[in-house]
Write a protein that holds these residues in place. Structure first.
Motif, PDB file in Angstrom:
ATOM      1  N   VAL A  41       0.836  -1.199   0.000  1.00 39.77           N
ATOM      2  CA  VAL A  41       0.000   0.000   0.000  1.00 39.77           C
ATOM      3  C   VAL A  41       0.868   1.245   0.000  1.00 39.77           C
ATOM      4  CG1 VAL A  41      -1.941  -1.121   1.174  1.00 39.77           C
ATOM      5  CG2 VAL A  41      -0.201   0.059   2.528  1.00 39.77           C
ATOM      6  N   ARG A  42       0.290   2.327  -0.518  1.00 39.08           N
ATOM      7  CA  ARG A  42       0.871   3.655  -0.343  1.00 39.08           C
ATOM      8  C   ARG A  42       0.329   4.160   0.985  1.00 39.08           C
ATOM      9  NH1 ARG A  42      -1.432   6.930  -3.865  1.00 39.08           N
ATOM     10  NH2 ARG A  42      -2.869   5.346  -4.599  1.00 39.08           N
ATOM     11  N   LEU A  43       1.212   4.659   1.823  1.00 40.83           N
ATOM     12  CA  LEU A  43       0.845   4.996   3.190  1.00 40.83           C
ATOM     13  C   LEU A  43       1.249   6.423   3.521  1.00 40.83           C
ATOM     14  CD1 LEU A  43      -0.133   3.812   5.964  1.00 40.83           C
ATOM     15  CD2 LEU A  43       2.254   3.208   6.366  1.00 40.83           C
ATOM     16  N   LYS A  44       0.307   7.194   4.064  1.00 48.51           N
ATOM     17  CA  LYS A  44       0.613   8.520   4.591  1.00 48.51           C
ATOM     18  C   LYS A  44       0.831   8.345   6.090  1.00 48.51           C
ATOM     19  CE  LYS A  44      -2.341  10.980   1.349  1.00 48.51           C
ATOM     20  NZ  LYS A  44      -3.520  11.847   1.221  1.00 48.51           N
ATOM     21  N   SER A  45       2.012   8.717   6.558  1.00 50.03           N
ATOM     22  CA  SER A  45       2.307   8.619   7.980  1.00 50.03           C
ATOM     23  C   SER A  45       2.124   9.986   8.613  1.00 50.03           C
ATOM     24  CB  SER A  45       3.754   8.148   8.180  1.00 50.03           C
ATOM     25  OG  SER A  45       4.093   8.202   9.547  1.00 50.03           O
ATOM     26  N   PHE A  46       1.451  10.030   9.758  1.00 46.10           N
ATOM     27  CA  PHE A  46       1.249  11.277  10.485  1.00 46.10           C
ATOM     28  C   PHE A  46       2.235  11.407  11.641  1.00 46.10           C
ATOM     29  CE2 PHE A  46      -3.365  10.466   9.124  1.00 46.10           C
ATOM     30  CZ  PHE A  46      -3.147  11.035   7.881  1.00 46.10           C
ATOM     31  N   CYS A  47       3.262  10.586  11.651  1.00 49.49           N
ATOM     32  CA  CYS A  47       4.282  10.607  12.703  1.00 49.49           C
ATOM     33  C   CYS A  47       5.342  11.654  12.380  1.00 49.49           C
ATOM     34  CB  CYS A  47       4.940   9.231  12.828  1.00 49.49           C
ATOM     35  SG  CYS A  47       3.772   7.918  13.224  1.00 49.49           S
ATOM     36  N   ALA A  48       5.949  12.240  13.414  1.00 49.53           N
ATOM     37  CA  ALA A  48       7.006  13.234  13.209  1.00 49.53           C
ATOM     38  C   ALA A  48       8.128  12.644  12.368  1.00 49.53           C
ATOM     39  CB  ALA A  48       7.531  13.733  14.546  1.00 49.53           C
ATOM     40  N   GLU A  49       8.493  11.426  12.633  1.00 49.84           N
ATOM     41  CA  GLU A  49       9.442  10.666  11.813  1.00 49.84           C
ATOM     42  C   GLU A  49       8.607   9.629  11.085  1.00 49.84           C
ATOM     43  OE1 GLU A  49      12.506   9.498   9.826  1.00 49.84           O
ATOM     44  OE2 GLU A  49      12.698  11.152  11.257  1.00 49.84           O
ATOM     45  N   PRO A  50       8.279   9.849   9.797  1.00 48.37           N
ATOM     46  CA  PRO A  50       7.310   9.001   9.098  1.00 48.37           C
ATOM     47  C   PRO A  50       7.526   7.491   9.235  1.00 48.37           C
ATOM     48  CG  PRO A  50       7.858  10.884   7.747  1.00 48.37           C
ATOM     49  CD  PRO A  50       8.787  10.918   8.930  1.00 48.37           C
ATOM     50  N   ALA A  51       8.747   7.010   9.118  1.00 44.57           N
ATOM     51  CA  ALA A  51       8.987   5.562   9.180  1.00 44.57           C
ATOM     52  C   ALA A  51       8.744   4.981  10.565  1.00 44.57           C
ATOM     53  CB  ALA A  51      10.411   5.246   8.722  1.00 44.57           C
ATOM     54  N   ALA A  52       8.640   5.827  11.587  1.00 47.18           N
ATOM     55  CA  ALA A  52       8.392   5.355  12.955  1.00 47.18           C
ATOM     56  C   ALA A  52       7.018   4.703  13.089  1.00 47.18           C
ATOM     57  CB  ALA A  52       8.530   6.499  13.950  1.00 47.18           C
ATOM     58  N   ILE A  53       6.135   4.894  12.124  1.00 49.41           N
ATOM     59  CA  ILE A  53       4.806   4.280  12.184  1.00 49.41           C
ATOM     60  C   ILE A  53       4.918   2.770  12.353  1.00 49.41           C
ATOM     61  CG2 ILE A  53       4.562   4.067   9.672  1.00 49.41           C
ATOM     62  CD1 ILE A  53       1.569   4.781  10.053  1.00 49.41           C
TER      63      ILE A  53
END
Length: 174
Positions: free
Chosen positions: A17-29
């Motif tokens: 999937v294409r994923l939008k992360s709302f985390c300050a550090e996106p990969a931390a999701i």
């Protein structure tokens, strides 16, 4: 539960999937998985597989083909608050602000935080006016919102002149 991301659609044919992360550090999701849907009906393990211009690519547990990935488009993903890191004193999770009473600097009610929006420049608090369906957008800056008291369930606002409807002219000089 805190919304940490949203699925933007399929990526390829193998269920990524294409994923939008709302985390300050996106990969931390990935660290907050398993993630659930808002209603808690579905839970997904998550492995970040790559980075795109406007987000990430990821593999979700149980999603094995393009059709299943496309069916999840628009799904928001949530993590329990206790899995997320603590924040400095002047930062807040959007979910913690929603529902707070909004008072002016004199203690008068202005409304309730209905939502928090961010369109790039700064967060905006959507304030639902008392006894009304109308809302006002208030910049979430130190100047406009000098005090946030999560324990008391309120924030104190010093809005720009004219942002909130006049309370009947009671504050006008005679």
């Amino acid at each position: 539960m805190i919304c940490v991301g949203a699925i933007a659609g399929a990526y390829g044919v193998r269920g990524e999937v294409r994923l939008k992360s709302f985390c300050a550090e996106p990969a931390a999701i990935e660290e907050y998985a398993p993630l659930t849907t808002e209603d808690g009906a579905h839970s997904f393990t998550l492995r970040v597989t790559g980075q795109l211009k406007n987000g990430l690519t990821a593999q979700l547990g149980g999603v094995h083909d393009k059709e299943a990935a496309d069916a999840l488009r628009g799904t928001r993903l949530y993590a329990p608050r206790d899995r997320l890191p603590g924040l400095p004193d002047d930062e807040y999770y959007h979910a913690d602000l929603i529902g707070l009473d909004v008072l002016d600097t004199g203690g008068g009610p202005l409304g309730t935080v209905a939502a928090v929006h961010n369109h790039g420049a700064t967060d905006l608090l959507e304030i639902r006016l008392p006894g009304s369906a109308e809302t006002v957008l208030l910049p979430f800056t130190m100047a406009a919102v000098p005090t946030v008291d999560l324990g008391a369930g309120r924030l104190i606002a010093d809005p720009p002149e004219g942002l909130f409807p006049d309370s009947g002219g009671a504050d006008l000089p005679a």
